[in-house]
Design a protein around this motif. Structure first.
Motif, PDB file in Angstrom:
ATOM      1  N   LYS A   1      -2.298  -3.782   1.154  1.00 21.23           N
ATOM      2  CA  LYS A   1      -3.635  -3.388   0.715  1.00 21.23           C
ATOM      3  C   LYS A   1      -4.685  -4.380   1.188  1.00 21.23           C
ATOM      4  O   LYS A   1      -5.766  -4.013   1.637  1.00 21.23           O
TER       5      LYS A   1
ATOM      6  N   LYS B   1       0.847  -1.188   0.000  1.00 21.06           N
ATOM      7  CA  LYS B   1       0.000   0.000   0.000  1.00 21.06           C
ATOM      8  C   LYS B   1       0.881   1.237   0.000  1.00 21.06           C
ATOM      9  O   LYS B   1       1.896   1.292   0.710  1.00 21.06           O
TER      10      LYS B   1
ATOM     11  N   HIS C   1      -1.829   6.486   1.291  1.00 18.71           N
ATOM     12  CA  HIS C   1      -3.126   5.878   1.544  1.00 18.71           C
ATOM     13  C   HIS C   1      -3.181   5.128   2.876  1.00 18.71           C
ATOM     14  O   HIS C   1      -4.238   4.606   3.238  1.00 18.71           O
TER      15      HIS C   1
END
Length: 208
Positions: A79, A57, A61
């Motif tokens: 993620k 990721k 974010h």
């Protein structure tokens, strides 16, 4: 290695040929690499399981809780996080990398994923109804659902009746799929048959 499951991504479908020359359809899955982000035990969580992460990721974010959780395992923020129930977690190490090496040709696996969303669909497409008769005086009933319940009693529609509605976009598991080819340098699995979901969809692969 006690780990017999992994997170992957659906690449697409193709066909491969055997030694005789017959071809059969296969789904290509990118299986890992994944990293173990948490090992749950009976003492702390009340059950045993292995949490695994897939795909890095970006920093813009991630939040502090995600970063702190992955820092404990010594891995980058992921993620996708998925927990797999497992009774044998003694041979699993925190931060351990899991790749397609855990599979062998001929293994029977179960693959779970989210099916393609098909929007609002009628009862014939959604539930495979046959529709009404197209002859013997019938008019405008060819694609009708028919009666949906008695009027006097109970005087309402039963919950769960098969009607038109949103179709697809549900978690689907397909069992008894066979691994026919492995490209370990690319972490690719070739599965004989179809796998739920669209291209680039996340799937969860487990040995049976």
């Amino acid at each position: 290695m006690a780990v017999d499951f992994i997170i992957g991504r659906k690449i697409g479908m193709t066909r491969i040929f055997d030694d005789v020359g017959f071809d059969y359809p296969v789904t290509i899955l990118e299986a890992g690499p994944c990293e173990v982000t948490q090992i749950k035990s009976v003492d702390k969580e009340g059950y045993t399981a292995v949490q695994m992460g897939f795909l890095e990721k970006s920093k813009r974010h991630m939040n502090k809780s995600e970063k702190g959780h992955c820092d404990k395992a010594g891995v980058s923020v992921k993620k996708i996080l998925k927990e797999f129930r497992s009774s044998n977690t003694h041979d699993v190490e925190l931060g351990q990398t899991v790749t397609a090496d855990i599979f062998e040709i001929g293994d029977i696996v179960s693959v779970s994923g989210v099916s393609k969303g098909k929007g609002f669909a009628g009862h014939m497409k959604r539930h495979n109804f046959s529709g009404g008769r197209a002859s013997h005086g019938k008019n405008s009933v060819m694609r009708k659902a028919g009666s949906v319940g008695a009027g006097t009693s109970p005087g309402r529609i039963w919950k769960g009746s098969r009607m038109a509605g949103r179709m697809g976009n549900e978690t689907v598991s397909v069992k008894n799929l066979q691994v026919t080819r492995i490209e370990k340098d690319k972490n690719l699995l070739f599965i004989n048959g179809a796998v739920p979901g669209a291209k680039n969809g996340i799937v969860y692969i487990s040995k049976q």
